[in-house]
Design an enzyme around this catalytic site. Structure first.
Site, PDB file in Angstrom:
ATOM      1  N   ARG A 104      45.050 -96.811   0.252  1.00 46.64           N
ATOM      2  CA  ARG A 104      45.305 -97.989  -0.553  1.00 46.64           C
ATOM      3  C   ARG A 104      44.129 -98.172  -1.495  1.00 46.64           C
ATOM      4  O   ARG A 104      42.999 -98.330  -1.044  1.00 46.64           O
ATOM      5  CB  ARG A 104      45.430 -99.183   0.404  1.00 46.64           C
ATOM      6  CG  ARG A 104      46.117-100.356  -0.155  1.00 46.64           C
ATOM      7  CD  ARG A 104      46.393-101.393   0.907  1.00 46.64           C
ATOM      8  NE  ARG A 104      45.171-101.994   1.432  1.00 46.64           N
ATOM      9  CZ  ARG A 104      45.144-103.173   2.034  1.00 46.64           C
ATOM     10  NH1 ARG A 104      46.259-103.845   2.214  1.00 46.64           N
ATOM     11  NH2 ARG A 104      44.021-103.667   2.489  1.00 46.64           N
ATOM     12  N   THR A 108      43.350-101.989  -6.882  1.00 43.61           N
ATOM     13  CA  THR A 108      44.734-102.371  -7.231  1.00 43.61           C
ATOM     14  C   THR A 108      45.572-102.687  -5.997  1.00 43.61           C
ATOM     15  O   THR A 108      46.638-103.287  -6.104  1.00 43.61           O
ATOM     16  CB  THR A 108      45.431-101.208  -7.969  1.00 43.61           C
ATOM     17  OG1 THR A 108      45.536-100.107  -7.055  1.00 43.61           O
ATOM     18  CG2 THR A 108      44.649-100.778  -9.199  1.00 43.61           C
ATOM     19  N   ASP A 200      39.921-102.857   9.839  1.00 42.69           N
ATOM     20  CA  ASP A 200      40.382-101.625   9.183  1.00 42.69           C
ATOM     21  C   ASP A 200      40.693-100.577  10.246  1.00 42.69           C
ATOM     22  O   ASP A 200      39.785-100.063  10.924  1.00 42.69           O
ATOM     23  CB  ASP A 200      39.291-101.122   8.226  1.00 42.69           C
ATOM     24  CG  ASP A 200      39.792 -99.969   7.386  1.00 42.69           C
ATOM     25  OD1 ASP A 200      40.212 -98.940   7.976  1.00 42.69           O
ATOM     26  OD2 ASP A 200      39.786-100.073   6.155  1.00 42.69           O
ATOM     27  N   ASP A 203      38.970 -97.025   9.886  1.00 44.47           N
ATOM     28  CA  ASP A 203      37.533 -97.066  10.181  1.00 44.47           C
ATOM     29  C   ASP A 203      37.274 -97.247  11.665  1.00 44.47           C
ATOM     30  O   ASP A 203      36.363 -96.640  12.226  1.00 44.47           O
ATOM     31  CB  ASP A 203      36.868 -98.201   9.393  1.00 44.47           C
ATOM     32  CG  ASP A 203      36.699 -97.861   7.922  1.00 44.47           C
ATOM     33  OD1 ASP A 203      36.808 -96.663   7.580  1.00 44.47           O
ATOM     34  OD2 ASP A 203      36.473 -98.778   7.125  1.00 44.47           O
TER      35      ASP A 203
END
Ligand code: PRP
Ligand code: URA
Length: 209
Positions: A104, A108, A200, A203
Protein backbone atom coordinates in the site's frame (compact mmCIF):
# COMPACT_ATOMS: atom_id res chain seq x y z
CA UNK A 1 -24.05 -10.35 -2.03
CA UNK A 2 -21.34 -12.58 -0.52
CA UNK A 3 -21.62 -13.48 3.12
CA UNK A 4 -19.47 -12.02 5.89
CA UNK A 5 -18.59 -14.61 8.51
CA UNK A 6 -17.10 -13.36 11.79
CA UNK A 7 -15.50 -16.14 13.82
CA UNK A 8 -17.25 -16.72 17.09
CA UNK A 9 -14.98 -19.14 18.88
CA UNK A 10 -13.30 -18.73 22.27
CA UNK A 11 -9.95 -20.10 21.02
CA UNK A 12 -9.83 -17.57 18.19
CA UNK A 13 -10.89 -14.69 20.45
CA UNK A 14 -8.26 -15.66 23.03
CA UNK A 15 -5.44 -15.91 20.51
CA UNK A 16 -6.48 -12.68 18.80
CA UNK A 17 -6.13 -10.80 22.10
CA UNK A 18 -2.43 -11.71 22.25
CA UNK A 19 -1.97 -11.01 18.53
CA UNK A 20 -3.30 -7.49 19.17
CA UNK A 21 -1.12 -6.90 22.26
CA UNK A 22 1.82 -4.65 21.36
CA UNK A 23 4.01 -6.50 23.88
CA UNK A 24 3.75 -9.75 21.89
CA UNK A 25 7.04 -10.27 20.03
CA UNK A 26 7.47 -11.52 16.46
CA UNK A 27 8.04 -15.18 17.34
CA UNK A 28 4.85 -15.50 19.36
CA UNK A 29 2.96 -13.25 16.94
CA UNK A 30 3.87 -15.58 14.03
CA UNK A 31 2.84 -18.66 15.99
CA UNK A 32 -0.49 -17.15 16.97
CA UNK A 33 -1.27 -15.96 13.42
CA UNK A 34 -0.50 -19.45 12.15
CA UNK A 35 -2.77 -21.02 14.77
CA UNK A 36 -5.68 -18.68 14.06
CA UNK A 37 -5.32 -19.31 10.32
CA UNK A 38 -5.46 -23.05 11.01
CA UNK A 39 -8.62 -22.64 13.08
CA UNK A 40 -10.19 -20.44 10.40
CA UNK A 41 -9.49 -23.10 7.75
CA UNK A 42 -12.09 -25.23 9.53
CA UNK A 43 -14.81 -22.61 9.00
CA UNK A 44 -13.74 -21.58 5.49
CA UNK A 45 -14.01 -25.17 4.26
CA UNK A 46 -17.38 -25.84 5.87
CA UNK A 47 -19.24 -25.98 2.53
CA UNK A 48 -16.79 -28.18 0.61
CA UNK A 49 -18.73 -30.90 -1.22
CA UNK A 50 -18.37 -34.54 -0.15
CA UNK A 51 -18.78 -37.84 -1.97
CA UNK A 52 -18.98 -41.41 -0.76
CA UNK A 53 -16.21 -43.94 -1.28
CA UNK A 54 -16.13 -47.62 -0.37
CA UNK A 55 -13.68 -48.56 2.37
CA UNK A 56 -13.13 -51.50 4.62
CA UNK A 57 -12.83 -51.01 8.36
CA UNK A 58 -11.33 -53.83 10.46
CA UNK A 59 -14.95 -54.90 11.02
CA UNK A 60 -16.78 -54.50 7.71
CA UNK A 61 -17.09 -52.88 4.30
CA UNK A 62 -18.77 -49.48 4.41
CA UNK A 63 -19.31 -46.24 2.55
CA UNK A 64 -17.67 -43.15 3.97
CA UNK A 65 -17.30 -39.53 2.88
CA UNK A 66 -14.31 -37.76 1.37
CA UNK A 67 -13.95 -34.24 -0.02
CA UNK A 68 -14.71 -34.01 -3.72
CA UNK A 69 -15.17 -31.28 -6.26
CA UNK A 70 -12.96 -28.29 -6.84
CA UNK A 71 -9.28 -28.25 -6.08
CA UNK A 72 -8.09 -25.55 -3.73
CA UNK A 73 -5.64 -22.70 -4.13
CA UNK A 74 -4.26 -20.59 -1.30
CA UNK A 75 -3.29 -17.06 -2.32
CA UNK A 76 -1.42 -14.98 0.27
CA UNK A 77 -1.18 -11.26 -0.43
CA UNK A 78 2.51 -10.45 0.16
CA UNK A 79 3.91 -9.83 2.57
CA UNK A 80 1.66 -10.20 5.56
CA UNK A 81 -0.54 -12.90 4.02
CA UNK A 82 2.46 -15.25 4.19
CA UNK A 83 1.93 -15.48 7.94
CA UNK A 84 -1.34 -17.33 7.37
CA UNK A 85 -0.14 -19.85 4.77
CA UNK A 86 1.34 -22.56 6.99
CA UNK A 87 -1.73 -22.67 9.22
CA UNK A 88 -4.01 -23.12 6.21
CA UNK A 89 -1.71 -25.70 4.62
CA UNK A 90 -1.59 -27.76 7.79
CA UNK A 91 -5.32 -28.41 7.33
CA UNK A 92 -5.35 -28.31 3.51
CA UNK A 93 -2.05 -29.97 2.50
CA UNK A 94 -3.11 -30.63 -1.11
CA UNK A 95 -3.81 -26.98 -1.89
CA UNK A 96 -1.52 -25.16 -4.32
CA UNK A 97 -0.14 -21.78 -3.29
CA UNK A 98 -0.08 -18.69 -5.51
CA UNK A 99 1.39 -15.34 -4.50
CA UNK A 100 0.20 -11.81 -5.22
CA UNK A 101 2.65 -9.08 -4.21
CA UNK A 102 1.07 -5.77 -3.29
CA UNK A 103 2.02 -2.95 -1.02
CA UNK A 104 0.00 0.00 0.00
CA UNK A 105 1.63 3.25 -1.09
CA UNK A 106 1.96 5.21 2.17
CA UNK A 107 1.17 8.52 0.42
CA UNK A 108 -1.74 7.60 -1.82
CA UNK A 109 -2.81 4.48 0.17
CA UNK A 110 -3.36 2.87 -3.25
CA UNK A 111 -2.17 -0.74 -3.74
CA UNK A 112 0.84 -1.25 -6.03
CA UNK A 113 1.41 -4.71 -7.61
CA UNK A 114 4.99 -6.01 -7.68
CA UNK A 115 4.62 -9.79 -8.03
CA UNK A 116 2.09 -12.34 -9.23
CA UNK A 117 2.70 -16.09 -9.59
CA UNK A 118 -0.34 -18.34 -9.61
CA UNK A 119 -1.12 -22.02 -10.18
CA UNK A 120 -1.60 -22.55 -13.94
CA UNK A 121 -5.11 -23.96 -13.49
CA UNK A 122 -6.30 -21.07 -11.34
CA UNK A 123 -9.67 -20.95 -13.12
CA UNK A 124 -10.47 -24.50 -11.97
CA UNK A 125 -9.65 -23.92 -8.33
CA UNK A 126 -11.53 -22.60 -5.36
CA UNK A 127 -9.21 -19.81 -4.19
CA UNK A 128 -8.70 -18.73 -0.61
CA UNK A 129 -7.10 -15.27 -0.51
CA UNK A 130 -5.18 -14.56 2.69
CA UNK A 131 -4.37 -11.19 4.23
CA UNK A 132 -4.37 -10.50 7.98
CA UNK A 133 -5.68 -6.95 7.51
CA UNK A 134 -8.65 -5.62 5.54
CA UNK A 135 -8.33 -1.88 6.13
CA UNK A 136 -9.44 0.37 3.24
CA UNK A 137 -9.97 -2.83 1.24
CA UNK A 138 -7.79 -1.49 -1.59
CA UNK A 139 -5.23 -4.31 -1.47
CA UNK A 140 -7.74 -7.16 -1.28
CA UNK A 141 -9.91 -5.57 -3.98
CA UNK A 142 -6.90 -5.28 -6.31
CA UNK A 143 -5.68 -8.82 -5.54
CA UNK A 144 -9.11 -10.25 -6.32
CA UNK A 145 -9.20 -8.21 -9.55
CA UNK A 146 -5.87 -9.80 -10.59
CA UNK A 147 -7.22 -13.27 -9.87
CA UNK A 148 -10.42 -12.63 -11.83
CA UNK A 149 -8.39 -11.16 -14.74
CA UNK A 150 -6.54 -14.50 -14.83
CA UNK A 151 -9.76 -16.50 -14.96
CA UNK A 152 -10.59 -17.23 -11.31
CA UNK A 153 -14.31 -17.45 -10.59
CA UNK A 154 -14.51 -18.97 -7.13
CA UNK A 155 -12.86 -16.83 -4.47
CA UNK A 156 -13.05 -16.48 -0.68
CA UNK A 157 -11.24 -13.81 1.33
CA UNK A 158 -9.84 -14.69 4.76
CA UNK A 159 -8.56 -11.95 7.11
CA UNK A 160 -7.76 -11.72 10.79
CA UNK A 161 -9.09 -8.20 11.33
CA UNK A 162 -11.34 -6.12 9.11
CA UNK A 163 -12.56 -2.54 9.28
CA UNK A 164 -16.19 -1.96 8.28
CA UNK A 165 -14.88 0.33 5.49
CA UNK A 166 -12.87 -2.52 3.93
CA UNK A 167 -15.74 -4.97 4.11
CA UNK A 168 -17.98 -2.48 2.29
CA UNK A 169 -15.40 -2.00 -0.47
CA UNK A 170 -15.15 -5.76 -1.09
CA UNK A 171 -18.91 -6.24 -0.92
CA UNK A 172 -19.38 -3.54 -3.57
CA UNK A 173 -16.49 -4.51 -5.86
CA UNK A 174 -16.79 -8.29 -5.49
CA UNK A 175 -20.31 -9.26 -4.38
CA UNK A 176 -19.56 -12.90 -5.30
CA UNK A 177 -16.77 -13.18 -2.70
CA UNK A 178 -17.46 -14.47 0.82
CA UNK A 179 -15.40 -12.81 3.56
CA UNK A 180 -14.20 -14.68 6.66
CA UNK A 181 -12.77 -12.60 9.50
CA UNK A 182 -11.64 -13.37 13.03
CA UNK A 183 -12.89 -9.95 14.13
CA UNK A 184 -14.55 -6.85 12.72
CA UNK A 185 -13.09 -3.76 14.40
CA UNK A 186 -14.44 -0.29 14.96
CA UNK A 187 -12.94 1.96 12.27
CA UNK A 188 -9.87 3.25 10.44
CA UNK A 189 -7.69 6.04 11.84
CA UNK A 190 -6.37 9.01 9.81
CA UNK A 191 -3.50 6.86 8.46
CA UNK A 192 -5.92 4.11 7.40
CA UNK A 193 -4.80 1.79 10.21
CA UNK A 194 -7.46 -0.36 11.82
CA UNK A 195 -8.60 0.73 15.32
CA UNK A 196 -8.00 -0.99 17.70
CA UNK A 197 -6.36 -3.42 15.24
CA UNK A 198 -2.92 -4.90 15.76
CA UNK A 199 -0.66 -2.30 14.12
CA UNK A 200 1.29 -3.16 10.98
CA UNK A 201 0.85 -6.87 10.39
CA UNK A 202 3.85 -7.27 8.05
CA UNK A 203 6.22 -5.46 10.39
CA UNK A 204 5.06 -7.44 13.40
CA UNK A 205 5.35 -10.77 11.56
CA UNK A 206 8.78 -10.12 10.17
CA UNK A 207 10.27 -7.86 12.84
CA UNK A 208 10.85 -4.95 10.46
CA UNK A 209 10.72 -1.25 11.35
C1 PRP B 1 -1.03 -4.30 4.71
C2 PRP B 1 -1.89 -5.51 4.91
C3 PRP B 1 -2.79 -5.48 3.71
C4 PRP B 1 -2.99 -4.01 3.51
C5 PRP B 1 -4.33 -3.65 4.05
O1 PRP B 1 -0.04 -4.55 3.78
O2 PRP B 1 -1.15 -6.70 5.01
O3 PRP B 1 -2.24 -6.08 2.56
O4 PRP B 1 -1.96 -3.34 4.23
O5 PRP B 1 -4.61 -2.32 3.79
P1 PRP B 1 -5.75 -1.88 2.77
O6 PRP B 1 -6.96 -2.73 3.05
O7 PRP B 1 -5.95 -0.44 3.12
O8 PRP B 1 -5.23 -2.07 1.38
P2 PRP B 1 1.13 -3.50 3.45
O9 PRP B 1 0.73 -2.65 2.29
O10 PRP B 1 1.53 -2.78 4.71
O11 PRP B 1 2.28 -4.43 2.91
P3 PRP B 1 3.09 -5.62 3.65
O12 PRP B 1 2.14 -6.77 3.81
O13 PRP B 1 4.18 -5.89 2.68
O14 PRP B 1 3.58 -5.11 4.97
N1 URA C 1 -2.21 -2.65 7.23
C1 URA C 1 -1.81 -3.13 8.44
O1 URA C 1 -0.85 -3.91 8.53
N2 URA C 1 -2.50 -2.74 9.51
C2 URA C 1 -3.53 -1.90 9.46
O2 URA C 1 -4.13 -1.58 10.50
C3 URA C 1 -3.92 -1.41 8.19
C4 URA C 1 -3.24 -1.80 7.10
Amino acid sequence: MGKVVEMNHPLIKHKLTFIRDKNTGSKEFRELVKEVAMLMAYEVTRDLPLRDIEIETPITKTKSEVISGKKLGIIPILRAGLGMVDGMLSILPAAKVGHVGLYRDPETLEPVEYYCKLPTDVEERELIVLDPMLATGGSAKAAINFLKDRGATNIKLVCLIAAPEGIKVIEEAHPDVDIYVAAIDEKLNDHAYIVPGLGDAGDRLFGTK
